[in-house]
Design a protein around this motif. Structure first.
Motif, PDB file in Angstrom:
ATOM      1  N   THR A   8       0.917  -1.249   0.121  1.00 16.65           N
ATOM      2  CA  THR A   8      -0.102  -0.091   0.177  1.00 16.65           C
ATOM      3  C   THR A   8       0.746   1.265  -0.008  1.00 16.65           C
ATOM      4  O   THR A   8       0.641   2.092  -0.701  1.00 16.65           O
ATOM      5  CB  THR A   8      -1.144  -0.085   1.041  1.00 16.65           C
ATOM      6  N   ARG A  49       1.083   4.176  -2.913  1.00 17.43           N
ATOM      7  CA  ARG A  49       0.654   5.668  -2.465  1.00 17.43           C
ATOM      8  C   ARG A  49       1.715   6.475  -3.140  1.00 17.43           C
ATOM      9  O   ARG A  49       1.752   7.761  -3.340  1.00 17.43           O
ATOM     10  CB  ARG A  49       0.673   5.721  -1.119  1.00 17.43           C
ATOM     11  N   ASP A 103       1.064   7.024  -6.819  1.00 17.13           N
ATOM     12  CA  ASP A 103      -0.477   7.355  -7.167  1.00 17.13           C
ATOM     13  C   ASP A 103      -0.537   8.863  -7.438  1.00 17.13           C
ATOM     14  O   ASP A 103      -0.435   9.826  -6.828  1.00 17.13           O
ATOM     15  CB  ASP A 103      -1.129   6.964  -6.184  1.00 17.13           C
ATOM     16  N   ASN A 148      -4.045  11.393  -6.866  1.00 18.25           N
ATOM     17  CA  ASN A 148      -4.249  12.167  -5.521  1.00 18.25           C
ATOM     18  C   ASN A 148      -3.457  13.477  -5.522  1.00 18.25           C
ATOM     19  O   ASN A 148      -4.048  14.184  -4.580  1.00 18.25           O
ATOM     20  CB  ASN A 148      -3.743  11.396  -4.340  1.00 18.25           C
TER      21      ASN A 148
END
Length: 66
Positions: free
Chosen positions: A29, A33, A36, A39
């Motif tokens: 995870t 992130r 990513d 976001n």
């Protein structure tokens, strides 16, 4: 060479601590992130993030011979 240390050591510490807290799934995870891009609302941060470290590492310190 030093640039890689500035990137790898904090990343390794984050992965180790995340593994201790959340296991393998937490590490996955965390890595997701990190890449990513959906976001990030202000895309100008990419410019700052990519160029800030090379620019500051090439800037001489006052009073230091280069």
């Amino acid at each position: 060479m030093r640039l890689w240390l500035f990137v790898r050591l904090p990343a390794a510490a984050a992965l180790i601590l995340t593994y201790r807290e959340n296991g393998k799934q937490g590490m996955i995870t965390l890595l997701k992130r990190g890449i990513d891009i959906k976001n990030v609302k202000l895309k100008g941060w990419y410019f700052i993030t990519v160029l800030l470290m090379p620019l500051t590492s090439r800037t001489p310190w006052p009073g230091k011979d280069t």
